[in-house]
Design a protein around this motif. Sequence first.
Motif, PDB file in Angstrom:
ATOM      1  N   ARG A   1       6.520  -2.948  12.058  1.00 57.85           N
ATOM      2  CA  ARG A   1       6.304  -2.907  13.495  1.00 57.85           C
ATOM      3  C   ARG A   1       7.440  -3.623  14.212  1.00 57.85           C
ATOM      4  O   ARG A   1       7.843  -4.715  13.785  1.00 57.85           O
ATOM      5  CB  ARG A   1       4.989  -3.597  13.866  1.00 57.85           C
ATOM      6  CG  ARG A   1       3.740  -2.848  13.500  1.00 57.85           C
ATOM      7  CD  ARG A   1       2.557  -3.790  13.595  1.00 57.85           C
ATOM      8  NE  ARG A   1       2.769  -4.938  12.715  1.00 57.85           N
ATOM      9  CZ  ARG A   1       2.097  -5.150  11.594  1.00 57.85           C
ATOM     10  NH1 ARG A   1       1.148  -4.345  11.231  1.00 57.85           N
ATOM     11  NH2 ARG A   1       2.367  -6.200  10.835  1.00 57.85           N
TER      12      ARG A   1
ATOM     13  N   GLN B   1       2.882  -1.591   8.130  1.00 59.47           N
ATOM     14  CA  GLN B   1       3.570  -2.822   7.735  1.00 59.47           C
ATOM     15  C   GLN B   1       4.946  -2.951   8.366  1.00 59.47           C
ATOM     16  O   GLN B   1       5.713  -3.822   7.996  1.00 59.47           O
ATOM     17  CB  GLN B   1       3.724  -2.841   6.205  1.00 59.47           C
ATOM     18  CG  GLN B   1       2.418  -2.882   5.475  1.00 59.47           C
ATOM     19  CD  GLN B   1       1.633  -4.118   5.841  1.00 59.47           C
ATOM     20  OE1 GLN B   1       2.094  -5.234   5.627  1.00 59.47           O
ATOM     21  NE2 GLN B   1       0.471  -3.941   6.432  1.00 59.47           N
TER      22      GLN B   1
ATOM     23  N   THR C   1      -0.015  -3.083  -2.196  1.00 59.48           N
ATOM     24  CA  THR C   1      -0.876  -3.484  -1.079  1.00 59.48           C
ATOM     25  C   THR C   1      -0.413  -4.790  -0.447  1.00 59.48           C
ATOM     26  O   THR C   1      -1.101  -5.352   0.390  1.00 59.48           O
ATOM     27  CB  THR C   1      -2.324  -3.662  -1.562  1.00 59.48           C
ATOM     28  OG1 THR C   1      -2.321  -4.566  -2.671  1.00 59.48           O
ATOM     29  CG2 THR C   1      -2.930  -2.348  -1.979  1.00 59.48           C
ATOM     30  N   LYS C   2       0.754  -5.264  -0.850  1.00 62.29           N
ATOM     31  CA  LYS C   2       1.197  -6.534  -0.282  1.00 62.29           C
ATOM     32  C   LYS C   2       1.776  -6.338   1.116  1.00 62.29           C
ATOM     33  O   LYS C   2       2.288  -5.274   1.453  1.00 62.29           O
ATOM     34  CB  LYS C   2       2.264  -7.160  -1.179  1.00 62.29           C
ATOM     35  CG  LYS C   2       1.700  -7.575  -2.506  1.00 62.29           C
ATOM     36  CD  LYS C   2       2.201  -8.929  -2.915  1.00 62.29           C
ATOM     37  CE  LYS C   2       1.616  -9.315  -4.246  1.00 62.29           C
ATOM     38  NZ  LYS C   2       0.360 -10.035  -4.123  1.00 62.29           N
ATOM     39  N   GLU C   3       1.713  -7.425   1.884  1.00 61.86           N
ATOM     40  CA  GLU C   3       2.338  -7.454   3.199  1.00 61.86           C
ATOM     41  C   GLU C   3       3.804  -7.062   3.094  1.00 61.86           C
ATOM     42  O   GLU C   3       4.502  -7.495   2.181  1.00 61.86           O
ATOM     43  CB  GLU C   3       2.298  -8.890   3.730  1.00 61.86           C
ATOM     44  CG  GLU C   3       0.971  -9.291   4.291  1.00 61.86           C
ATOM     45  CD  GLU C   3       0.942  -9.072   5.781  1.00 61.86           C
ATOM     46  OE1 GLU C   3       0.283  -8.092   6.181  1.00 61.86           O
ATOM     47  OE2 GLU C   3       1.557  -9.834   6.521  1.00 61.86           O
TER      48      GLU C   3
END
Lengths: 303, 314
Positions: A263, A261, A97-99
């Motif tokens: 873009r 995540q 779930t990390k950036e």
Amino acid sequence: MAFIDPHIHMVSRTTADYEAMAAAGVVAVIEPAFWQGQPRTTAGSFQDYFATLVGFERFRASQFGIRHYCTIGLNSKEANNERLADEVMEMLPLYLTKEGVVAIGEIGFDDQTALEEKYLRLQLELAVEVDLPILIHTPHRNKKRGTYRTMDIIEDLGIAPHRVVIDHNNEETCKEVLDRGYWCAFTIYPRTKMGNERVVEIIRQYGTERVIIDSSADWGVSDALAVPKTARLMEQAGITKDQIEIVTYQNALAAYSPSGQFREEDWLNPTPIDQRTLFQGNSVLRGGQSPRVDEAGEELIIR
Amino acid sequence: MNSIADSTPAVIPTQLPKTSSKTERTEQIAHVLATWLQTRLEPSALEWLARQSEKISQGDRKGLFLSFGLVPRKTGKSDLNLSSEELQAAHKVRPGWHPEAWSVDQAARTWLILQWRHRTAGELLSVLDPLFNAGEVRELVALYSALPLFPYPEAHQQRCEEGIRSNIRSVLLAIVYDNPYPAENLCNNSWNQLILKTLFNDISLSGIWAVDQRNNPELVDMLLDFAEERQAAGRQVPLDLWRPMVRFLNSRATHKLQQLLESGNPTEQRAAFLTLVESNSGANFDGPASASQLRDEWETGQLTWELLVPRTVS
């Protein structure tokens, strides 16, 4: 021309590679979690490895104006150590779930053992749970069977093929992978995987839809410039710029953007906080350099 | 407090759970952060934060770890762009807190941590340690920037020292710039390492909170050695290397500064002048022809460390 290398193990590469990649036009890389050439023996090694992928390596890339992303997963080789594998499975949710984590991967088969299948299935289920794309490593040995078996398992779990990138394809696997609707990645890696003259032929035959080019450059004899070099070779072979952009940039973007995540704005127009933390040396933001690859000649060919 | 989460428009709790051991200051900090988020976030993000807060305040560790990671997806990553009133409020609840460059996700992450119940430093570290150990770059920036906001300041010394060793520039900046924790809590040796590491990384000392308060004789010797090392290597000596020597000049330092004042380039002369004049060293300023001009600049506020060596931006 701007490139994405959607599969490269930068922890094993030097700053000279980063410089050359930036100069050749690579704007973003994805670093899949993999093994390190020899098996790890403690879960702590995984913890620190994952932390490096989202920490120091991300910073290192930023110094050269390259935006660094990663995928997190338990690789197939180390899935064979059951005790260790269970401990790694337990820490995966924290990192997924990390950036900047764009997929679960690279996962799949190596020796095609029962334990490999067990952890492949568990991680596929986890990908569904956390709603992330999947990066599949296909085996070197017994490749065709391993690739088909992987797709069978994915379909058995009801996962849509457009959520999955199947990597390290060759002439023998790519038709089936494309026919079944998956993203089909080719690793330009000397001797053991795909050569770039061969991939040009494949693209001529199958087109560019869902085809992705990467280097998988790592600690072995490999080439961090494989993507820009292949682009140049395609250009020389008369493949149009649009088509080249599709397989060296657009398709990778499309395959991993469902993570939320990955873009284009991240490197074209970063938020102020991103600019402060992740673009210390960004040549794109600071005036830019003209992208280049080594001029044609033997250097360009990867066999 | 958390039941407000269900009402519309969404409101996030502005006070810590009652059972938490805390200082009044921590509670005020949480309140200030909540106020900022309140006026900047969409209702959906505020509702999400309120739900996470409820879980976290009930002791859900996994809930804290997951929501800490997910924050930017819910809040976005805009700068807070705090007004001068809001900055004053920050300074009032926590002197030395300078969140000028904070972003919304950073504020939300800090606020979420402050929802964790703890009766001892160990109970707070039981969540802070895993967060630090698994932190990605921006998470680490948020965590280190928040060090001065956490209770039990003595419990975070080692963590701060660990951060100063970081080679990730934005992480180092989060510790050394606009952060009162180091000056307030580090021992001399760690403070001296912080100063050296800052200079070594070509970061100006101008953004360091209370940079002139922690000078000490040992630091002067370390800086003089560093200056000589740079000179021997044919490299530039950072102009503000001399700044921490103010009030602690020894004969070796005075001699070097006097030399610089006489034969350095114009900026070096200014740095030497500032160090000597601010030390009330009784140094001889007659030498350089420009001395009276430097004194004019200094007396009229045109010669300061901040102007001579401006803050590093990133």
